[in-house]
Enzyme design. Structure first.
Site, PDB file in Angstrom:
ATOM      1  CD  GLU A  36       8.415  -0.740  12.881  1.00 53.73           C
ATOM      2  OE1 GLU A  36       7.498  -0.261  12.187  1.00 53.73           O
ATOM      3  OE2 GLU A  36       9.170  -1.633  12.483  1.00 53.73           O
ATOM      4  N   GLY A  69       1.805  -5.779   7.472  1.00 46.77           N
ATOM      5  CA  GLY A  69       0.918  -6.449   6.525  1.00 46.77           C
ATOM      6  C   GLY A  69      -0.286  -7.024   7.232  1.00 46.77           C
ATOM      7  CB  SER A  70      -2.730  -9.454   6.089  1.00 50.46           C
ATOM      8  OG  SER A  70      -1.985 -10.614   5.803  1.00 50.46           O
ATOM      9  CB  CYS A  84      -2.738  -0.071   8.521  1.00 49.40           C
ATOM     10  SG  CYS A  84      -1.379   0.944   9.089  1.00 49.40           S
ATOM     11  CD  GLU A  90       1.628  -0.861  11.305  1.00 48.55           C
ATOM     12  OE1 GLU A  90       0.420  -1.115  11.532  1.00 48.55           O
ATOM     13  OE2 GLU A  90       2.036  -0.237  10.319  1.00 48.55           O
ATOM     14  CG  ASN A 138      -0.309  -0.196   2.502  1.00 54.15           C
ATOM     15  OD1 ASN A 138       0.712  -0.861   2.615  1.00 54.15           O
ATOM     16  ND2 ASN A 138      -0.869   0.394   3.531  1.00 54.15           N
TER      17      ASN A 138
HETATM   18  N1  LIG Z   1      -0.391  -2.507   7.101  1.00 53.04           N
HETATM   19  C1  LIG Z   1      -1.510  -3.086   6.931  1.00 53.04           C
HETATM   20  O1  LIG Z   1      -2.332  -3.012   7.762  1.00 53.04           O
HETATM   21  C2  LIG Z   1      -1.767  -3.868   5.720  1.00 53.04           C
HETATM   22  C3  LIG Z   1      -2.835  -4.704   5.704  1.00 53.04           C
HETATM   23  N2  LIG Z   1      -3.101  -5.434   4.615  1.00 53.04           N
HETATM   24  C4  LIG Z   1      -4.279  -6.289   4.694  1.00 53.04           C
HETATM   25  O2  LIG Z   1      -3.935  -7.554   4.237  1.00 53.04           O
HETATM   26  C5  LIG Z   1      -4.773  -7.938   3.173  1.00 53.04           C
HETATM   27  C6  LIG Z   1      -3.987  -8.801   2.221  1.00 53.04           C
HETATM   28  O3  LIG Z   1      -2.914  -8.072   1.634  1.00 53.04           O
HETATM   29  P1  LIG Z   1      -1.586  -8.825   1.276  1.00 53.04           P
HETATM   30  O4  LIG Z   1      -0.746  -8.101   0.357  1.00 53.04           O
HETATM   31  O5  LIG Z   1      -1.956 -10.194   0.828  1.00 53.04           O
HETATM   32  O6  LIG Z   1      -0.840  -8.819   2.687  1.00 53.04           O
HETATM   33  P2  LIG Z   1       0.232  -9.806   3.178  1.00 53.04           P
HETATM   34  O7  LIG Z   1       0.286  -9.752   4.637  1.00 53.04           O
HETATM   35  O8  LIG Z   1       0.033 -11.123   2.534  1.00 53.04           O
HETATM   36  O9  LIG Z   1       1.575  -9.215   2.528  1.00 53.04           O
HETATM   37  C7  LIG Z   1       2.454  -8.339   3.178  1.00 53.04           C
HETATM   38  C8  LIG Z   1       3.889  -8.781   2.940  1.00 53.04           C
HETATM   39  O10 LIG Z   1       4.088 -10.064   3.531  1.00 53.04           O
HETATM   40  C9  LIG Z   1       4.637 -10.972   2.597  1.00 53.04           C
HETATM   41  N3  LIG Z   1       4.170 -12.316   2.913  1.00 53.04           N
HETATM   42  C10 LIG Z   1       3.001 -12.914   2.551  1.00 53.04           C
HETATM   43  N4  LIG Z   1       2.949 -14.167   3.030  1.00 53.04           N
HETATM   44  C11 LIG Z   1       4.093 -14.365   3.714  1.00 53.04           C
HETATM   45  C12 LIG Z   1       4.628 -15.468   4.456  1.00 53.04           C
HETATM   46  N5  LIG Z   1       3.969 -16.619   4.550  1.00 53.04           N
HETATM   47  N6  LIG Z   1       5.835 -15.346   5.036  1.00 53.04           N
HETATM   48  C13 LIG Z   1       6.516 -14.182   4.947  1.00 53.04           C
HETATM   49  N7  LIG Z   1       6.071 -13.111   4.254  1.00 53.04           N
HETATM   50  C14 LIG Z   1       4.879 -13.195   3.654  1.00 53.04           C
HETATM   51  C15 LIG Z   1       4.133 -10.452   1.267  1.00 53.04           C
HETATM   52  O11 LIG Z   1       4.920 -10.962   0.211  1.00 53.04           O
HETATM   53  C16 LIG Z   1       4.266  -8.963   1.469  1.00 53.04           C
HETATM   54  O12 LIG Z   1       5.605  -8.567   1.266  1.00 53.04           O
HETATM   55  C17 LIG Z   1      -5.270  -6.626   2.606  1.00 53.04           C
HETATM   56  O13 LIG Z   1      -6.473  -6.782   1.958  1.00 53.04           O
HETATM   57  C18 LIG Z   1      -5.400  -5.803   3.836  1.00 53.04           C
HETATM   58  O14 LIG Z   1      -6.619  -6.047   4.463  1.00 53.04           O
HETATM   59  C19 LIG Z   1      -2.318  -5.381   3.511  1.00 53.04           C
HETATM   60  C20 LIG Z   1      -1.236  -4.540   3.465  1.00 53.04           C
HETATM   61  C21 LIG Z   1      -0.896  -3.701   4.565  1.00 53.04           C
HETATM   62  N1  LIG Z   2       1.889   0.998   8.374  1.00 52.22           N
HETATM   63  C1  LIG Z   2       1.074   1.723   7.596  1.00 52.22           C
HETATM   64  C2  LIG Z   2       1.126   3.064   7.608  1.00 52.22           C
HETATM   65  C3  LIG Z   2       2.093   3.823   8.345  1.00 52.22           C
HETATM   66  C4  LIG Z   2       2.136   5.138   8.246  1.00 52.22           C
HETATM   67  C5  LIG Z   2       3.156   5.936   8.922  1.00 52.22           C
HETATM   68  O1  LIG Z   2       4.103   5.396   9.480  1.00 52.22           O
HETATM   69  O2  LIG Z   2       3.040   7.138   8.850  1.00 52.22           O
HETATM   70  C6  LIG Z   2       0.179   0.948   6.708  1.00 52.22           C
HETATM   71  O3  LIG Z   2      -0.683   1.519   6.063  1.00 52.22           O
HETATM   72  O4  LIG Z   2       0.364  -0.260   6.630  1.00 52.22           O
END
Ligand SMILES: NC(=O)C1=CN([C@@H]2O[C@H](COP(=O)(O)OP(=O)(O)OC[C@H]3O[C@@H](n4cnc5c(N)ncnc54)[C@H](O)[C@@H]3O)[C@@H](O)[C@H]2O)C=CC1
Ligand SMILES: N/C(=C\C=C\C(=O)O)C(=O)O
Length: 457
Positions: free
Chosen positions: A438, A201-202, A257, A223, A125
């Protein structure tokens, strides 16, 4: 050399992690032994080089992610630059603790040392923004790193690789590996020589990382997502609250997020707020990412767009009302872009707190608005989800603002504003929004090991 075939790709990617570990191991002693001032200079040079490439990076981030060029230019890339400048400076100002026990003739003090090879995994994102938020504090503290950007948005990470040597980052200090989570991410997380993982991530991925890390007792900072409430009291300044809440709901297509997704409005101003909020949402223009007048671009992928839309369908089936956006208004795009992953910002009301739209992270341009009566009631409802990342509180009553902020189960509370970041202070969530924090001191603590030394004199 011929191109690797599909079957050999996973093996090659895992071998790349192994090669990165070797490079990071070899580079660690030299980098860790440099003075903070020397490391700081390298971070400053990297920040300068990123800044010189700002336009190129912003264009690439927009093309790769779907966000508007204007947002990448104003937020993503400047913040990536700031991440390096900030930690280049903060690393110079840490002090350690010292206590005395005169009755036994002892002096005690703490020393901190870098942990070693840091594994850093970031999402799609805010690609460069979040990757640099991890790389900068890790290398500033003397670690070497292996960083894995999301496979969906790797371009700016790759562009940054080309600047590392020019900035004077020694070979092996920053290693960027590309590939999917299950292949490359897991190889990194499972590697016994990587004692620390910082992940954004998720929640399901965080669970998997926790399981894989457990046998090695790795240090983890996770996070994760949010289901962030905005609490709007009847004495809120709506002139400021409405546009800020539109931004907090829909910035970056709602793919942050920290975005607001549950808006609680005190009953007396509920209708007035809704009227103004829907009108302001309709002004939040969806357009092609290069359009300077667009507030919102495209979502990250077809799968994600379908997931976001499915929540709206679910809400509709439950009897909720869609006030604007998806299925209500018409999205106007140039013919060539109509197949893109665009959708209108959508406002839902008449929805129950128990609905999945009010409980689960949607991570898209969808927000729900519901009324409340009292302070006690709204705190309980705001806290009734599994997440606890970010909240906003809108009121002109200073006492109430402090009281409510204290009672909210949320790692961050913004009052009468949103996303004003103070990088010195802890950033992170409680409950299912993650573990660890962080920021200047918190990142330093996370990316170092502490030791207590006792000297008898
Ligand atoms: N910061 C946040 O809160 C975020 C939340 N999301 C949420 O997660 C949902 C899914 O998005 P994704 O891109 O699929 O998130 P994800 O958590 O799968 O991906 C984030 C990172 O983790 C890596 N990853 C995935 N599976 C892994 C594993 N088994 N071991 C180590 N690394 C791994 C991915 O390659 C990517 O670099 C979104 O729809 C959203 O709801 C997604 C991105 C950021
Ligand atoms: N971690 C995320 C946002 C962080 C923003 C900031 O440090 O200002 C996210 O969207 O996953």
């Amino acid at each position: 050399m011929s191109e690797p075939d599909e079957a050999s790709l996973p093996v090659l990617q895992v071998m790349e992690v192994e090669a990165a570990v070797e490079a990071a191991r070899a580079a660690f002693p030299g980098w860790a032994n440099r003075s903070p001032q020397e490391r700081s200079q390298v971070l400053h040079r990297l920040a300068d080089l990123l800044e010189q490439s700002l336009e190129e990076l912003a264009q690439a981030e927009s093309k790769d992610q779907g966000k508007t060029v204007a947002l990448a230019r104003a937020m993503d890339i400047p913040r990536s630059v700031q991440n390096f400048r900030f930690f280049a400076s903060s690393i110079l100002h840490h002090t350690s603790e010292c206590t005395q026990m005169d009755h036994v003739g002892c002096l005690h003090y703490t020393v901190r040392t870098p942990v070693g090879i840091a594994g850093l995994i970031s999402p799609w994102n805010l690609p460069l923004y979040l990757l640099t938020w991890k790389i900068a504090p890790a290398i500033a503290a003397g670690n070497t790193v292996i960083a894995k950007p999301s496979e969906l948005t790797s371009v700016t990470a790759w562009m940054m690789c080309k600047l590392l040597e020019k900035a004077g980052v020694p070979p092996g200090v920053v290693n960027i590996v590309f590939g999917t989570g299950p292949r490359v991410g897991e190889a990194l997380v499972s590697h016994p020589e990587v004692p620390l993982i910082s992940f954004t991530g998720s929640q399901p991925t965080a669970e998997r990382i926790t399981q894989l890390s457990a046998p090695h007792f790795k240090k983890l900072c996770l996070e994760l997502g949010g289901k962030n409430p905005a609490i709007i009291f009847e004495d809120a300044n709506l002139e400021e609250c409405v546009p800020t809440t539109v931004r907090s709901s829909f910035a970056n297509q709602g793919e942050i997020c920290l975005c607001t997704s549950r808006i609680f409005v005190q009953k007396r101003i509920y209708s007035e707020f809704l009227k103004r909020f829907v009108a302001a949402t309709r002004m939040w223009k969806v357009g092609i990412p290069s359009d300077p007048s667009a507030s919102m671009g495209a979502l990250i992928s077809k799968t994600h767009l379908e997931k976001v839309r499915s929540y709206i369908e679910r809400a509709r089936a439950e009897g909720a009302r869609i006030l604007c956006g998806e299925g209500v208004d018409t999205l106007s795009l140039p013919p060539g872009n109509r197949g893109g992953y665009f959708m209108l910002p959508t406002v839902i009301t008449d929805i129950k707190d128990e609905s999945r739209c009010m409980k689960e992270e949607i991570f898209g341009p969808v927000t729900c608005v519901v009324p409340f009566e009292s302070e006690e009631e709204v705190i309980e409802r705001a806290n009734s989800v599994k997440y606890g990342l970010a909240a906003t509180v809108w009121s002109s009553n200073v006492g109430r603002v402090h009281r409510v902020a204290k009672k909210l189960q949320s790692g961050l509370v913004w009052t009468n504003c949103w996303l004003i970041r103070e990088l010195n202070l802890p950033f992170g969530g409680m409950k299912s929004s993650g573990i660890g924090r962080e920021g200047a001191k918190d990142s330093y603590n996370f990316f170092t090991e502490i030791k207590t030394v006792t000297v008898k004199h």
